[in-house]
Enzyme design. Structure first.
Site, mmCIF file in Angstrom:
data_model
loop_
_atom_site.group_PDB
_atom_site.id
_atom_site.type_symbol
_atom_site.label_atom_id
_atom_site.label_comp_id
_atom_site.label_asym_id
_atom_site.label_seq_id
_atom_site.Cartn_x
_atom_site.Cartn_y
_atom_site.Cartn_z
ATOM 1 N N HIS A 1 8.229 -1.350 9.630
ATOM 2 C CA HIS A 1 8.630 -2.297 8.572
ATOM 3 C C HIS A 1 7.786 -2.022 7.327
ATOM 4 O O HIS A 1 6.984 -1.088 7.322
ATOM 5 C CB HIS A 1 8.373 -3.721 9.073
ATOM 6 C CG HIS A 1 6.909 -4.023 9.264
ATOM 7 N ND1 HIS A 1 6.369 -5.273 9.206
ATOM 8 C CD2 HIS A 1 5.848 -3.178 9.502
ATOM 9 C CE1 HIS A 1 5.054 -5.205 9.394
ATOM 10 N NE2 HIS A 1 4.722 -3.960 9.588
ATOM 11 N N ARG A 2 7.921 -2.834 6.285
ATOM 12 C CA ARG A 2 7.016 -2.809 5.145
ATOM 13 C C ARG A 2 6.324 -4.169 5.053
ATOM 14 O O ARG A 2 6.788 -5.149 5.657
ATOM 15 C CB ARG A 2 7.788 -2.540 3.826
ATOM 16 C CG ARG A 2 8.505 -1.222 3.747
ATOM 17 C CD ARG A 2 7.682 -0.003 4.073
ATOM 18 N NE ARG A 2 6.506 0.199 3.241
ATOM 19 C CZ ARG A 2 6.378 1.176 2.331
ATOM 20 N NH1 ARG A 2 7.377 2.018 2.131
ATOM 21 N NH2 ARG A 2 5.253 1.324 1.646
ATOM 22 N N SER A 3 5.263 -4.229 4.251
ATOM 23 C CA SER A 3 4.560 -5.517 4.152
ATOM 24 C C SER A 3 5.411 -6.574 3.440
ATOM 25 O O SER A 3 5.294 -7.769 3.724
ATOM 26 C CB SER A 3 3.221 -5.330 3.456
ATOM 27 O OG SER A 3 3.391 -4.630 2.239
ATOM 28 N N HIS B 1 -3.152 -6.151 2.064
ATOM 29 C CA HIS B 1 -2.299 -7.176 2.680
ATOM 30 C C HIS B 1 -3.028 -8.507 2.838
ATOM 31 O O HIS B 1 -2.439 -9.507 3.232
ATOM 32 C CB HIS B 1 -1.786 -6.703 4.049
ATOM 33 C CG HIS B 1 -0.885 -5.521 3.945
ATOM 34 N ND1 HIS B 1 -0.482 -4.797 5.035
ATOM 35 C CD2 HIS B 1 -0.308 -4.925 2.868
ATOM 36 C CE1 HIS B 1 0.291 -3.794 4.640
ATOM 37 N NE2 HIS B 1 0.414 -3.860 3.330
ATOM 38 N N GLU C 1 1.543 -9.532 6.777
ATOM 39 C CA GLU C 1 2.304 -9.144 7.970
ATOM 40 C C GLU C 1 2.068 -10.097 9.145
ATOM 41 O O GLU C 1 2.389 -9.780 10.285
ATOM 42 C CB GLU C 1 1.966 -7.697 8.338
ATOM 43 C CG GLU C 1 2.341 -6.747 7.209
ATOM 44 C CD GLU C 1 2.209 -5.275 7.564
ATOM 45 O OE1 GLU C 1 1.634 -4.940 8.618
ATOM 46 O OE2 GLU C 1 2.704 -4.447 6.767
ATOM 47 N N ASP D 1 -4.424 0.969 11.523
ATOM 48 C CA ASP D 1 -3.958 1.638 10.302
ATOM 49 C C ASP D 1 -4.898 1.243 9.172
ATOM 50 O O ASP D 1 -4.733 0.190 8.556
ATOM 51 C CB ASP D 1 -2.519 1.215 9.969
ATOM 52 C CG ASP D 1 -2.059 1.826 8.641
ATOM 53 O OD1 ASP D 1 -2.787 2.699 8.099
ATOM 54 O OD2 ASP D 1 -0.982 1.432 8.145
ATOM 55 N N LYS E 1 6.424 -0.632 14.738
ATOM 56 C CA LYS E 1 5.505 -1.659 14.238
ATOM 57 C C LYS E 1 6.241 -2.554 13.258
ATOM 58 O O LYS E 1 6.895 -2.066 12.333
ATOM 59 C CB LYS E 1 4.224 -1.067 13.665
ATOM 60 C CG LYS E 1 4.315 -0.323 12.352
ATOM 61 C CD LYS E 1 2.900 -0.120 11.762
ATOM 62 C CE LYS E 1 2.961 0.334 10.325
ATOM 63 N NZ LYS E 1 1.660 0.419 9.673
ATOM 64 N N GLN F 1 -6.627 -2.004 7.070
ATOM 65 C CA GLN F 1 -5.470 -2.845 6.738
ATOM 66 C C GLN F 1 -4.832 -3.512 7.968
ATOM 67 O O GLN F 1 -4.396 -4.651 7.913
ATOM 68 C CB GLN F 1 -4.429 -1.978 6.021
ATOM 69 C CG GLN F 1 -3.160 -2.687 5.612
ATOM 70 C CD GLN F 1 -2.227 -1.742 4.881
ATOM 71 O OE1 GLN F 1 -2.400 -1.485 3.695
ATOM 72 N NE2 GLN F 1 -1.241 -1.199 5.560
ATOM 73 N N GLU F 2 -4.754 -2.739 9.074
ATOM 74 C CA GLU F 2 -4.023 -3.269 10.233
ATOM 75 C C GLU F 2 -4.745 -2.984 11.541
ATOM 76 O O GLU F 2 -5.102 -1.846 11.828
ATOM 77 C CB GLU F 2 -2.626 -2.621 10.295
ATOM 78 C CG GLU F 2 -1.835 -2.834 9.024
ATOM 79 C CD GLU F 2 -0.534 -2.037 8.975
ATOM 80 O OE1 GLU F 2 -0.070 -1.577 10.029
ATOM 81 O OE2 GLU F 2 -0.013 -1.870 7.866
ATOM 82 N N LYS G 1 9.562 5.217 7.735
ATOM 83 C CA LYS G 1 9.947 4.049 6.929
ATOM 84 C C LYS G 1 11.159 4.443 6.089
ATOM 85 O O LYS G 1 11.025 5.254 5.150
ATOM 86 C CB LYS G 1 8.810 3.673 5.980
ATOM 87 C CG LYS G 1 7.582 3.046 6.637
ATOM 88 C CD LYS G 1 6.443 2.983 5.623
ATOM 89 C CE LYS G 1 5.315 2.101 6.080
ATOM 90 N NZ LYS G 1 4.122 2.252 5.205
ATOM 91 N N ASP H 1 1.336 8.368 7.572
ATOM 92 C CA ASP H 1 2.253 7.478 6.842
ATOM 93 C C ASP H 1 2.317 7.940 5.376
ATOM 94 O O ASP H 1 3.224 8.692 5.002
ATOM 95 C CB ASP H 1 1.744 6.038 6.974
ATOM 96 C CG ASP H 1 2.475 5.029 6.106
ATOM 97 O OD1 ASP H 1 3.513 5.386 5.535
ATOM 98 O OD2 ASP H 1 2.014 3.877 5.986
ATOM 99 N N GLU I 1 -3.440 5.485 12.446
ATOM 100 C CA GLU I 1 -2.497 5.843 11.372
ATOM 101 C C GLU I 1 -3.262 5.915 10.049
ATOM 102 O O GLU I 1 -4.131 5.075 9.789
ATOM 103 C CB GLU I 1 -1.419 4.758 11.310
ATOM 104 C CG GLU I 1 -0.435 4.907 10.170
ATOM 105 C CD GLU I 1 0.469 3.681 10.048
ATOM 106 O OE1 GLU I 1 0.704 3.002 11.056
ATOM 107 O OE2 GLU I 1 0.915 3.401 8.922
ATOM 108 N N SER J 1 0.881 -1.181 0.000
ATOM 109 C CA SER J 1 0.000 0.000 0.000
ATOM 110 C C SER J 1 0.914 1.225 0.000
ATOM 111 O O SER J 1 0.934 2.028 0.923
ATOM 112 C CB SER J 1 -0.941 -0.012 1.201
ATOM 113 O OG SER J 1 -0.253 0.064 2.413
#
Ligand code: PGA
Ligand code: ZN
Length: 429
Positions: free
Chosen positions: A366-368, A155, A206, A243, A389, A164-165, A338, A313, A286, A43
């Site tokens: 991190h990234r996915s 994801h 993730e 997020d 995270k 997403q999260e 990031k 983000d 987020e 994303s």
């Protein structure tokens, strides 16, 4: 000079999604080496620095052979001989060689791989752990881990929630080691709850579960139950964070909540978040709104910024110009950090410093698409960001970051401090 860069060599490796990415080895004159690899988002914000892909038949267009070649040939030609301990100079040489505003010539993936590998080589040459090399002798605060235990959006191939999260943050734990245990126990409890209700317990990119829930808020219900079921107190011991990565479902000025079959505007999104914050122990939101919805963000921060952490983000992309605008316009109170959104270690550190100078929070991420490189774990302690995270407490590339923090905490011994409740999420307490 013993620490002069003697050679730099890149290779194409695979990330956690099976896509190619860049790994870089740097060797110094005295023989010391440093290695780093670069993660990749799904994303991805449209304002991020360019991740250079080959767009040829190899790997269905996703190959990074061009970026690898840029490291071996172009970047090597400008950094060989520079002192690896002079990180700023190394990064500056690469920025000048690239010469574009978004690193589209060399690729941010090529540049970042070198930047991080040089830092590792520098730390190794000084015989120092990376977190101490980057953060100095007083770097001793372990972050609150933000475990992403329920995945949705891109994801989860849009098979789960729009959001997403869904993360849990064990702010009440006495130390990082216990925070990790709490997180893993709650994760497993959630698995059982979902399984018992007949939902899939397959995991997303993730490591979080991907149940096909009817309403986004159902995820919050499940997570609160999982916290309680595992023997912890929601709010006192463990808080929630979300997020939505809402740029991913923003079209023509409206937010499309596919799960709930609704299209709503920014004000209605904010009202939904206010309702969630009133009913669940949420401490952090987020990307609640899209990457260019500055007016919406302003309203969001006005309504919720005094209660919870409002993290940008995709809207900031770790870029000091965008962060400066955000501070000026008072649209958030924290920035997601990031390294690969901006492309050099120097610029990532500048982003954290600007954020801290404004008395805003910084959350490293991190990234996915990840590798087993745990650079961000050390970086978080070094820059004292208080929270990180790195996905679920599951899957090798995720847990490697958390495991590295266990090692750092062990190494620090009595001088280790856990960010916990008082030092992180200040607007929540
Ligand atoms: P990405 O997602 O790594 O796929 O961009 C992470 C995030 O949105 O925070
Ligand atoms: Zn995000």
């Amino acid at each position: 000079m013993k620490t002069a860069i003697h050679s730099v060599h890149a290779r194409e490796i695979l990330d956690s999604r099976g896509n190619p990415t860049v790994e870089v080895d740097v060797t110094l004159k005295d023989g010391t080496t440093g290695r780093a690899s670069v993660p990749s988002g799904a994303s991805t914000g449209i304002h991020e620095a360019v991740e250079l892909r080959d767009n040829t038949f190899r790997y269905r267009g996703t190959g990074v052979a061009r970026a690898v070649n840029h490291v071996d040939v172009d970047i090597a030609s400008v950094i060989l001989g520079i002192d690896a301990l002079n990180q700023t100079l190394v990064d500056k040489a690469m920025l000048e060689l690239d010469g574009t505003p978004n690193k589209s010539k060399l690729g941010a993936n090529a540049i970042l791989g070198v930047s991080l590998a040089v830092a590792r080589a520098g730390a190794n040459a000084c015989n120092m752990p990376l977190f101490r090399y980057l953060g100095g002798t007083t770097a001793c605060r372990l972050p609150v881990p933000m475990f992403n235990i329920l995945n949705g959006g891109v994801h989860a191939n849009w098979q789960g929630t729009d959001i997403q999260e869904f993360m849990i943050a064990p702010i009440g734990a006495p130390n990082f080691k216990e925070a990790l245990r709490w997180g893993a126990e709650i994760y497993h409890h959630l698995k059982k709850l979902l399984h018992d209700e007949g939902y899939s317990v397959n995991v997303g990119d993730e490591g979080g579960f991907v149940p096909a829930l009817k309403r986004n808020a159902d995820a919050l219900e499940f997570i609160v139950k999982a916290i309680e079921g595992a023997g912890y107190r929601p709010s006192e011991d463990v808080v929630l964070a979300i997020d939505p990565a809402s740029s991913g479902f923003y079209e023509d000025g409206l937010y499309h909540l596919h799960t709930e079959n609704r299209k709503i505007d920014a004000a209605e999104m904010i009202a939904m978040y206010e309702c969630w914050v009133a009913n669940y122990p949420i401490s952090l939101l987020e990307d609640g709104l899209a990457e260019d919805d500055w007016d919406g963000w302003k309203l969001l921060n006005k309504k919720l910024g005094h209660k919870i952490e409002i993290v940008g983000d995709d809207i900031f992309v770790t870029n000091v110009e965008r962060i400066a605008r955000g501070i000026e316009e008072n649209i958030a109170n924290a920035v997601l950090i990031k390294p690969n959104q901006i492309g050099t270690l120097t610029e990532t550190i500048a982003a954290v410093r600007m954020t801290h100078n404004a008395d805003w929070g910084a959350m490293v991420s991190h990234r996915s698409g990840e590798t087993t490189d745990s650079f961000i774990a050390d970086f978080t302690v070094a820059l004292d960001t208080g929270h990180l995270k790195a996905g679920a407490p599951c899957r090798g590339e995720r847990v490697e970051k958390y495991n590295q923090l266990l090692r750092i905490e062990e190494l620090l011994g009595e001088s280790a401090i856990f960010a916990g409740r008082r030092n992180v999420l200040p607007r929540a307490s």
